[in-house]
Motif scaffolding. Sequence first.
Motif, mmCIF file in Angstrom:
data_model
loop_
_atom_site.group_PDB
_atom_site.id
_atom_site.type_symbol
_atom_site.label_atom_id
_atom_site.label_comp_id
_atom_site.label_asym_id
_atom_site.label_seq_id
_atom_site.Cartn_x
_atom_site.Cartn_y
_atom_site.Cartn_z
ATOM 1 N N ARG A 111 0.804 -1.230 0.000
ATOM 2 C CA ARG A 111 0.000 0.000 0.000
ATOM 3 C C ARG A 111 0.839 1.284 0.000
ATOM 4 N N ASP A 112 2.173 1.195 0.155
ATOM 5 C CA ASP A 112 2.973 2.431 0.212
ATOM 6 C C ASP A 112 4.260 2.334 -0.603
ATOM 7 N N ALA A 113 4.198 1.645 -1.743
ATOM 8 C CA ALA A 113 5.395 1.475 -2.578
ATOM 9 C C ALA A 113 5.909 2.800 -3.124
ATOM 10 N N GLU A 114 5.008 3.781 -3.287
ATOM 11 C CA GLU A 114 5.407 5.069 -3.864
ATOM 12 C C GLU A 114 5.973 6.032 -2.828
ATOM 13 N N SER A 115 5.998 5.622 -1.560
ATOM 14 C CA SER A 115 6.536 6.516 -0.524
ATOM 15 C C SER A 115 7.571 5.772 0.313
ATOM 16 N N LYS A 116 7.225 5.339 1.515
ATOM 17 C CA LYS A 116 8.205 4.718 2.409
ATOM 18 C C LYS A 116 8.504 3.267 2.063
ATOM 19 N N ASN A 117 7.560 2.606 1.402
ATOM 20 C CA ASN A 117 7.696 1.196 1.029
ATOM 21 C C ASN A 117 7.836 0.284 2.252
ATOM 22 N N ASN A 118 7.278 0.724 3.374
ATOM 23 C CA ASN A 118 7.320 -0.118 4.575
ATOM 24 C C ASN A 118 6.537 -1.412 4.385
ATOM 25 N N GLY A 119 5.475 -1.349 3.587
ATOM 26 C CA GLY A 119 4.663 -2.534 3.352
ATOM 27 C C GLY A 119 5.459 -3.669 2.737
ATOM 28 N N ALA A 120 6.355 -3.333 1.821
ATOM 29 C CA ALA A 120 7.191 -4.365 1.193
ATOM 30 C C ALA A 120 8.107 -5.007 2.232
ATOM 31 N N ARG A 121 8.632 -4.187 3.133
ATOM 32 C CA ARG A 121 9.503 -4.736 4.175
ATOM 33 C C ARG A 121 8.710 -5.623 5.146
ATOM 34 N N ILE A 122 7.487 -5.205 5.462
ATOM 35 C CA ILE A 122 6.640 -6.003 6.357
ATOM 36 C C ILE A 122 6.322 -7.356 5.722
ATOM 37 N N LEU A 123 5.941 -7.333 4.437
ATOM 38 C CA LEU A 123 5.601 -8.587 3.758
ATOM 39 C C LEU A 123 6.835 -9.452 3.538
ATOM 40 N N SER A 124 7.985 -8.818 3.281
ATOM 41 C CA SER A 124 9.223 -9.579 3.120
ATOM 42 C C SER A 124 9.566 -10.336 4.394
ATOM 43 N N GLU A 125 9.396 -9.670 5.537
ATOM 44 C CA GLU A 125 9.668 -10.342 6.816
ATOM 45 C C GLU A 125 8.679 -11.482 7.063
ATOM 46 N N ALA A 126 7.415 -11.269 6.699
ATOM 47 C CA ALA A 126 6.411 -12.330 6.844
ATOM 48 C C ALA A 126 6.748 -13.518 5.948
ATOM 49 N N LEU A 127 7.214 -13.238 4.752
ATOM 50 C CA LEU A 127 7.578 -14.312 3.828
ATOM 51 C C LEU A 127 8.802 -15.078 4.309
ATOM 52 N N ASN A 128 9.718 -14.380 4.946
ATOM 53 C CA ASN A 128 10.911 -15.057 5.485
ATOM 54 C C ASN A 128 10.536 -16.121 6.513
ATOM 55 N N ARG A 129 9.432 -15.899 7.195
ATOM 56 C CA ARG A 129 9.000 -16.876 8.207
ATOM 57 C C ARG A 129 8.277 -18.070 7.579
ATOM 58 N N ARG A 130 7.907 -17.940 6.287
ATOM 59 C CA ARG A 130 7.144 -19.002 5.639
ATOM 60 C C ARG A 130 7.974 -19.845 4.682
ATOM 61 N N THR A 131 8.932 -19.261 4.039
ATOM 62 C CA THR A 131 9.710 -19.988 3.040
ATOM 63 C C THR A 131 11.136 -19.464 3.023
ATOM 64 N N ASN A 132 12.053 -20.337 2.698
ATOM 65 C CA ASN A 132 13.468 -19.941 2.708
ATOM 66 C C ASN A 132 13.853 -19.114 1.487
ATOM 67 N N ARG A 133 13.329 -19.507 0.325
ATOM 68 C CA ARG A 133 13.817 -18.892 -0.901
ATOM 69 C C ARG A 133 12.784 -18.993 -2.014
ATOM 70 N N PHE A 134 12.693 -17.959 -2.833
ATOM 71 C CA PHE A 134 11.869 -18.000 -4.031
ATOM 72 C C PHE A 134 12.745 -18.289 -5.246
ATOM 73 N N ALA A 135 12.207 -19.089 -6.161
ATOM 74 C CA ALA A 135 12.933 -19.332 -7.410
ATOM 75 C C ALA A 135 13.083 -18.030 -8.188
ATOM 76 N N ALA A 136 12.041 -17.179 -8.114
ATOM 77 C CA ALA A 136 12.100 -15.872 -8.778
ATOM 78 C C ALA A 136 11.028 -14.956 -8.213
ATOM 79 N N VAL A 137 11.310 -13.655 -8.267
ATOM 80 C CA VAL A 137 10.344 -12.617 -7.912
ATOM 81 C C VAL A 137 10.060 -11.820 -9.174
ATOM 82 N N PHE A 138 8.773 -11.561 -9.451
ATOM 83 C CA PHE A 138 8.379 -10.782 -10.623
ATOM 84 C C PHE A 138 7.656 -9.527 -10.166
ATOM 85 N N GLY A 139 8.023 -8.389 -10.741
ATOM 86 C CA GLY A 139 7.380 -7.133 -10.378
ATOM 87 C C GLY A 139 7.387 -6.166 -11.543
#
Length: 481
Positions: free
Chosen positions: A186-214
């Motif tokens: 929800r805040d990619a155009e400003s602080k991008n804290n949301g990406a960091r929050i989701l990245s931390e959540a993903l770290n707790r669920r899986t070790n590694r992604f084969a690829a990220v697309f954006g």
Amino acid sequence: MDLSLMLLLGAIIFILVMVLFRATQIADKSVPKEGAKVDDKISSRAAESLSAMIKYPTLSEDAKVPDDSQLNRSDSFERMISYIRSRYPKIFRILTVEDIEGNLLLHWSGSDYNKDPMLFCANMDVVSSEGNWEHPPYSGVIAENKVWGRGAIEAKGVLCALLEATELLLREGFRPKRDIYVAIVRDAESKNNGARILSEALNRRTNRFAAVFGRGSCISRDLLPLDRAQAIIGVAEKGTMKMKLSAKERGGSISSPPRYSAIGRLSEAICRLEFRPQSIRKSEVMRKMIEAFSPYMPFRLRVYAANLWLFEGKLLKALQNYEGFSSMLRTTFAVTQTHSGGKEKLMPSTAEATVYARLISGDSCSDIFSFLEDLLGPTGVSIDVELAEEASAISNYSGEEYRRLKDTLQEVFGGIIIAPGILSEDTSLSPFKHNAEAVYRITPFVLTEAENATIRSVNERLDVETLGRGVYFYKQLISSM
């Protein structure tokens, strides 16, 4: 004729013949393939969805709110999420969906748990919409077979295409082999804290992604003067430095001005910055780009590209004339704000400017700071670094995931030219780079440079068929993975 002169003349003729021969040999003589046929119903439904999304003015935190607006940012995001939930019922019934501080994380469980998962990224927020628009920026008007409004291309266009593709696959009963995650920030155009929050959540669920697309660069019809559209897959993106330039001098009355003014010193510093562009940073990625584009170049440029051992300097000089492409090859500087003075007849004692540098891979923040100290030192202007992020690592562009992405682009868009590249844009994907083997950035919409220029500017709009093809792209990419 002297024998040595004859030998020299013969050598010159031989080299000339070989140079021209190489240029004709690399020329592409194939007939461009047609892109896949896209069902009009897919395009029409996606246009309706995007039109509705645009009507929610989900402005970023640092975006300017119109003076006459009663906008409630938080309410706009909540209403848009509510709309998405109702518009895509299968996504929210079959996938695991988490709302983490207003950011959405979708998890589509795959059938093979031994395969590394994939991550797709999008965002909801948009930038300001100042200026005189042909249609109001948050109206979502569908006119002239285009969807008009802020975010039609960047942000909401991508988000819409991704959600439409996922819903369509679910309606068809598709289940992926590997887990698929979708991060909606929800805040990619400003602080991008949301990406960091989701990245931390993903770290707790899986070790590694084969690829990220954006999101990344759009597929351009005329980035370079080639006879085909050009898709640059961002395998890396530039770093960012934000700096404050400050000049101080004795202020006072205009009747007895000092020899140098604060505004004058700052102006000289800005002029030095703009008149000393950084050199092109040669790299393997740059050469791969040129290699991909060279068969389609006009003859003169093709001669240069086919004989880089002799004409690399001339080719790079010629390519500098194309602004959008040139910025991918070097570190750039942009002055975005200046502040000085408050009274018409009083000289200010300080003058400040905000400068952003976008750093190409190979240039470090410390290198650029040292360059600026040397360049601006004589002006007496001080430099304060407020943000310093290094350029991202370069993702593998010869592996399986890259090949599948490239194949999907060729299937969906037909005879386009595809090349790896280093993006100038900030794609807001940096928090996810630690989660992935590779990060690939591309926006699947074919645009002219004039259409592309409406992003973050007035009259942003997206052709309905172009949006539908973007939906089909994500559908085929998820299927192929």
